[in-house]
Write a protein that holds these residues in place. Structure first.
Motif, PDB file in Angstrom:
ATOM      1  N   ALA A  57       6.544  17.419   0.579  1.00  0.00           N
ATOM      2  CA  ALA A  57       5.675  18.720   0.881  1.00  0.00           C
ATOM      3  C   ALA A  57       6.493  19.725   1.812  1.00  0.00           C
ATOM      4  O   ALA A  57       7.039  20.766   1.116  1.00  0.00           O
ATOM      5  N   LEU A  58       7.257  19.177   2.715  1.00  0.00           N
ATOM      6  CA  LEU A  58       8.340  19.958   3.432  1.00  0.00           C
ATOM      7  C   LEU A  58       9.386  20.552   2.671  1.00  0.00           C
ATOM      8  O   LEU A  58       9.968  21.490   2.662  1.00  0.00           O
ATOM      9  N   GLU A  94       4.130  11.927   1.883  1.00  0.00           N
ATOM     10  CA  GLU A  94       3.486  13.206   1.571  1.00  0.00           C
ATOM     11  C   GLU A  94       3.878  14.300   2.369  1.00  0.00           C
ATOM     12  O   GLU A  94       4.124  15.463   1.800  1.00  0.00           O
ATOM     13  N   GLY A  95       4.075  14.082   3.585  1.00  0.00           N
ATOM     14  CA  GLY A  95       4.722  15.352   4.365  1.00  0.00           C
ATOM     15  C   GLY A  95       5.887  15.489   4.034  1.00  0.00           C
ATOM     16  O   GLY A  95       6.198  16.906   4.071  1.00  0.00           O
ATOM     17  N   ILE A  96       6.821  14.567   3.945  1.00  0.00           N
ATOM     18  CA  ILE A  96       8.322  15.020   3.969  1.00  0.00           C
ATOM     19  C   ILE A  96       8.504  15.630   2.628  1.00  0.00           C
ATOM     20  O   ILE A  96       9.225  16.579   2.647  1.00  0.00           O
ATOM     21  N   LEU A 111       1.625   8.480   4.106  1.00  0.00           N
ATOM     22  CA  LEU A 111       1.461   9.799   4.742  1.00  0.00           C
ATOM     23  C   LEU A 111       2.787  10.531   4.816  1.00  0.00           C
ATOM     24  O   LEU A 111       2.855  11.635   4.863  1.00  0.00           O
ATOM     25  N   GLY A 112       3.865   9.540   5.380  1.00  0.00           N
ATOM     26  CA  GLY A 112       5.001  10.420   5.627  1.00  0.00           C
ATOM     27  C   GLY A 112       5.601  10.851   4.522  1.00  0.00           C
ATOM     28  O   GLY A 112       6.212  11.864   4.445  1.00  0.00           O
ATOM     29  N   ILE A 156      -0.099   2.755   4.949  1.00  0.00           N
ATOM     30  CA  ILE A 156      -0.605   4.048   5.028  1.00  0.00           C
ATOM     31  C   ILE A 156       0.518   4.872   5.759  1.00  0.00           C
ATOM     32  O   ILE A 156       0.630   6.157   5.129  1.00  0.00           O
ATOM     33  N   ALA A 157       1.133   4.250   6.714  1.00  0.00           N
ATOM     34  CA  ALA A 157       2.188   5.318   7.473  1.00  0.00           C
ATOM     35  C   ALA A 157       3.272   6.020   6.333  1.00  0.00           C
ATOM     36  O   ALA A 157       3.461   7.038   6.424  1.00  0.00           O
ATOM     37  N   LEU A 158       3.679   5.101   5.455  1.00  0.00           N
ATOM     38  CA  LEU A 158       4.618   5.367   4.596  1.00  0.00           C
ATOM     39  C   LEU A 158       4.413   6.436   3.509  1.00  0.00           C
ATOM     40  O   LEU A 158       4.838   7.493   3.320  1.00  0.00           O
ATOM     41  N   ILE A 216       1.016  -1.371   0.050  1.00  0.00           N
ATOM     42  CA  ILE A 216      -0.053  -0.041  -0.060  1.00  0.00           C
ATOM     43  C   ILE A 216       0.792   1.233   0.174  1.00  0.00           C
ATOM     44  O   ILE A 216       0.489   2.095  -0.268  1.00  0.00           O
ATOM     45  N   VAL A 256      -0.980  -1.084   7.831  1.00  0.00           N
ATOM     46  CA  VAL A 256      -0.700   0.032   8.673  1.00  0.00           C
ATOM     47  C   VAL A 256       0.558   0.694   8.331  1.00  0.00           C
ATOM     48  O   VAL A 256       0.749   2.148   8.176  1.00  0.00           O
ATOM     49  N   VAL A 257       1.719  -0.240   8.180  1.00  0.00           N
ATOM     50  CA  VAL A 257       2.910   0.488   7.534  1.00  0.00           C
ATOM     51  C   VAL A 257       2.663   1.147   6.263  1.00  0.00           C
ATOM     52  O   VAL A 257       3.139   2.177   6.034  1.00  0.00           O
TER      53      VAL A 257
END
Lengths: 357, 311
Positions: free
Chosen positions: B110-111, B106-108, B103-104, B99-101, B42, B96-97
């Motif tokens: 964008a940052l 996307e965040g990283i 999300l991470g 989705i976490a990856l 995922i 879970v992993v």
């Protein structure tokens, strides 16, 4: 690992929550995630201590911030209830953002016209029902595909969420447009007609709806026969068939209830905070709530605590984005690290218990 | 006039289908290898996004598209390495992993984009194409299919290569066994963990390059969250293709075409709101799942971590 532990992994059948276990499986991942995130902040040359202090001040210790935090909790709690319902039944409803937005858009479209003909006491429940129906309907396609065709619900709910986000935009821009404004948005519900605030504050009473929703789902899933059946379907569908349970019917019921709760979250946000829905509005609360629900181990009471903590981070983070120049996607990074730290802690805990038994 | 519009429309649609389809093809082929080996990946959306970012930055700072693809593959593999460590080696929950990856990632990204470029979106120069002699002269088809960046041809060549690996090599057999009966693979003396790790890393490289293509050649720039669900479409393609790379290619072109419909319709003079068009690929996926849902067969041990000696 004992057999009972395997079959029904609920708080009741587990060994009591010891202090070390609580520290290991809950506090340690949170601390680790905050430390790692501090590292990311330091790399961005932002002082992590100042950032966290600012977030705490703006999200928790100032009265204004605390009220915003508690108001933010309302939709998140409804979404948590939606996820706990689905996850405990072993169904991965990852489409709550679409269900949330469609619920929100339909409320945005109906609330203001209804408020002109109905008294508030009738309008608000009716709107919440509309949103619940919208959310349930959007969850129905993945439910049917899962129940009768065995199609993996992760994929279908994700697809439906992308569809739902676009459909919500189409509805706002083409169908439910407020002709009085130039920006595409639905008609605005007057502040007087919105969900009342709690006495002496600006906290939306949606908070109460959220708390009741989470606790009700928690009660249903842990204390009733219906919840018991759902948990059996979740842990072992084959055993459920042998026990004479109608797995397809239960699957559909769970999806619809979960979708309805996600729709209600949208209603609570529109009726309590936004008053209308603007085009391209998508707070993506769902993706944030998923890790919280995991962190709470699908326990409703724990979910309330984690949603509160996340709301502080979220409200404080939004202020910090404006003030300290840390973009709000930083919260995504925190959530992601938290989720991985949590999964690792679960692994360590599992190994530890294997050794002791 | 009407004739002209139709030709322009068709060329634009086909060209757009290829441009939008190549990332889907790479993601779908990569996911197919993971799924064959029993890992539901995922996190592929996150791998694409990181690949898009690292690939873009590399191409932007060096001026070389090929270095961009190398960096994109490396970026995707970095995320895949995390996935392999957590899900294959430690056996953590793949959903879970994953989705976490995502999300991470996307965040990283964008940052990082915010830190490096603030609110600007620098553009890469247009790419040089490699027209294939004679074939590129065909009207409509030629321009769209045979006058592309060489990477496109390489991506399509991955299809027969994977068919060969799946059908004719021991490696293909190992992959299949890792997904269908990991215990048998283990008994044969081949490490399930190593096989699955290799599969996940391959997925990361493919997804990363898919992301790079999307940023560098498709759009010419990097925008945060730009993959917008392409990785998830890749997962669906892999599921429906049931282990056949050729079907992934066909599906990728089909979904690519539905994504390219917006610009093509505008070229053709029809104006439909973008939001309606954005629904087309996802609606197409749902329609396909409704019709062929029952046939989307998956490996028996998909999503289950392998623990030696555990039933």
């Amino acid at each position: 690992m004992s057999a009972t532990d395997q079959t029904l992994d609920t708080p009741r059948s587990r060994p009591p929550f010891g202090l070390t276990r609580l520290v290991l499986t809950t506090l340690a991942p949170i601390v680790a995630a905050l430390l790692l995130s501090a590292l990311v902040l330091a790399l961005l040359s932002v002082d992590p201590v100042a950032y966290y202090a600012y977030v705490l001040r703006r999200g928790l210790t100032s009265w204004l911030g605390l009220q915003a935090t508690l108001t933010r909790m309302a939709p998140l709690l409804c979404l948590a209830a939606s996820l706990i319902m689905a996850f405990r039944a072993g169904l991965w409803n990852l489409g709550i953002d679409g269900q949330f937005l469609l619920g929100a858009v339909l409320v945005g479209a109906t609330a203001q016209p209804l408020s002109t003909v109905l008294p508030q006491a009738a309008m608000l429940p009716l709107c919440i029902l509309v949103a619940a129906a919208a959310g349930a309907l959007w969850a129905l396609v993945p439910a049917l595909l899962k129940a009768y065709e065995g199609v993996n619900e992760i994929i279908t709910t994700l697809m439906m969420t992308f569809l739902g986000i676009s459909l919500a935009n189409v509805l706002v821009k083409l169908l439910f447009l407020d002709p009085a404004t130039t920006v595409p948005q639905t008609r605005t519900l007057p502040v007087a007609d919105r969900l009342p605030t709690l006495p002496e504050s600006t906290i939306s009473s949606g908070l109460l709806i959220g708390v009741v929703a989470v606790l009700a789902v928690h009660f249903v899933m842990t204390r009733t026969a219906f919840g018991m059946r759902l948990r059996i379907v979740g842990t072992n569908p084959r055993a459920a068939v042998h026990a004479g349970l109608s797995v397809p019917a239960l699957t559909i019921a769970v999806f619809c209830l979960s979708g309805a709760l996600a729709g209600i979250a949208g209603a609570v946000e529109v009726l309590g905070v936004q008053g209308n829905v603007r085009a391209d509005w998508n707070p993506a609360y769902g993706l944030a709530v998923i890790p919280l629900v995991f962190l709470a181990r699908f326990n409703g009471v724990a979910a309330i605590v984690f949603v509160f903590a996340f709301s502080i981070l979220s409200i404080g983070g939004e202020s910090a984005a404006r003030r300290l120049g840390v973009p709000h996607f930083f919260t995504l990074v925190v959530v992601s690290i938290l989720l991985i730290a949590l999964a690792l802690a679960e692994y360590v805990d599992h190994r530890r218990r294997q050794r002791t038994t | 006039m009407e004739q002209l519009l139709t030709v322009a429309f068709l060329t634009s649609l086909l060209a757009g289908a290829v441009t939008a389809g190549v990332p889907l093809l790479l993601a779908g082929l990569g996911e197919q290898v993971s799924e064959k080996a029993g890992v539901l990946n995922i996190g592929i959306e996150g791998m694409m996004l990181v690949g898009a970012y690292t690939g873009f930055v590399a191409a932007w700072s060096t001026g070389s598209f090929w270095l961009g693809f190398a960096a994109g593959a490396a970026g995707g593999m970095a995320v895949a390495l995390l996935m392999a460590l957590l899900c294959v080696r430690l056996g953590l929950n793949q959903i879970v992993v994953g989705i976490a990856l995502t999300l991470g990632a996307e965040g990283i990204t964008a940052l990082l984009h915010h830190v490096q470029f603030s609110r600007t979106y620098p553009r890469l120069p247009g790419v040089e194409t490699l027209p294939i002699p004679f074939l590129s002269e065909i009207p409509v088809l030629g321009r769209a299919l045979f006058d592309r960046h060489p990477f496109v041809y390489l991506a399509v060549l991955m299809v027969p290569l994977l068919v060969f690996v799946f059908r004719r090599t021991g490696l293909g057999l190992h992959l299949q066994a890792a997904g269908d009966k990991p215990a048998a693979l283990d008994a044969a003396g081949v490490s399930v963990v190593t096989t699955r790790t290799a599969a996940v890393l391959f997925t990361g490289a493919m997804a990363g390059m898919g992301g790079t293509y999307m940023a560098n050649i498709g759009a010419g720039l990097f925008i945060p969250f730009m993959t917008g669900g392409a990785g998830f479409i890749g997962i669906v393609l892999a599921m429906l293709a049931r282990g056949r790379p050729g079907w992934v290619l066909f599906g990728a072109l089909l979904f690519g075409a539905s994504m390219a419909l917006t610009t093509a319709l505008q070229v053709g003079g029809v104006n439909i709101p973008t939001d309606v068009i954005q629904m087309v690929p996802f609606a197409a996926v749902m329609a396909v799942l409704v019709i062929f849902g029952r046939r989307a067969k998956l490996p028996a041990a998909l999503g289950l971590p392998y623990v030696r000696g555990e039933r």
